[in-house]
Design an enzyme around this catalytic site. Sequence first.
Site, mmCIF file in Angstrom:
data_model
loop_
_atom_site.group_PDB
_atom_site.id
_atom_site.type_symbol
_atom_site.label_atom_id
_atom_site.label_comp_id
_atom_site.label_asym_id
_atom_site.label_seq_id
_atom_site.Cartn_x
_atom_site.Cartn_y
_atom_site.Cartn_z
ATOM 1 C CB SER A 58 37.321 64.935 17.983
ATOM 2 O OG SER A 58 37.075 64.271 19.197
ATOM 3 C CE1 TYR A 89 41.757 67.415 20.358
ATOM 4 C CE2 TYR A 89 39.624 66.519 20.985
ATOM 5 C CZ TYR A 89 40.793 66.440 20.244
ATOM 6 O OH TYR A 89 40.981 65.365 19.391
#
Length: 261
Positions: free
Chosen positions: A143, A156
């Site tokens: 990401s 995350y």
Amino acid sequence: MNRLDGKVCVVTGAASGIGKRIAEVYAAAGGKVVIADLKLDAAEATATEIRDAGGDALAVAMDVTDEAQVVDGIAKAVAHYGRIDVLVSNAGIQIVNKLTDFSYADWKKMLAIHLDGAFLTTRECLRDMETRGTGGAIIYMGSVHSHTASKLKAPYVTAKHGLLGLARTVAKEAAAYGVRANVICPGFVRTPLVDKQIPEQAKELGISEDEVIRNVMLKDTVDGEFTTVDDVAAVALTLAAFETNALTGQSIVVSHGWFMQ
Ligand code: NAD
């Protein structure tokens, strides 16, 4: 054009969103795709759609955090197709919360799906690739949060940064077998994972959902646009089809310029 003719490609989390589009694009490029997902019904539906479109697909039930299910699922894929050439470790979830409000259970769940899942699927696929010695590609769904941080996303961000380390290590260990390892780092993509967090972030930050989109998610892009599943799948196809170790141990950011390396 990038082709994957006859290559066997395992995509985890392929019943939805980014993983589903990658599976479709791989199948259209001639790959045989293994749709590995927690949700078997949705995985079967994706596999059926791909077969109806003329592709070759197998659905496999797999919780990537469960060692026995990963071992069993990859064994099923090898039994069916005879080999694994490409792994896309993509399954993932998002839980947003202030660090001081995060439960230990949610922290561990996030690291388990993103990191334990990447390790287990890599180990099983790499064992097959090394045994055959005909090379392969391992692609991690990182990401922009593999490179930068945002509020409310401690586990995350931690996990997505961790995938860079795993990919670089795999690139070194597996090079002798012609296996490449890379990370794709998308910006925000409108999938169920993102649609769920828009109202959650609005509530946490005390702003409207529109402000979350404009002032949080897309604020630093060059054009105020979401990245799409097609954008990410195009990069995933290039990485899977690339033929030499020249492109390994890298992360490729596809984010409308939100993050520039
Ligand atoms: P999504 O919710 O549309 O799809 C995720 C899929 O993973 C679902 O089919 C779900 O059933 C599956 N899954 C969840 N837990 C699993 C488990 N334990 N084992 C196996 N499968 C499991 O989400 P998405 O947006 O397509 O996300 C896919 C990946 O892309 C994730 O790793 C996510 O972090 C990453 N990513 C997404 C975005 C975005 O903006 N959507 C941006 C950057 C990175």
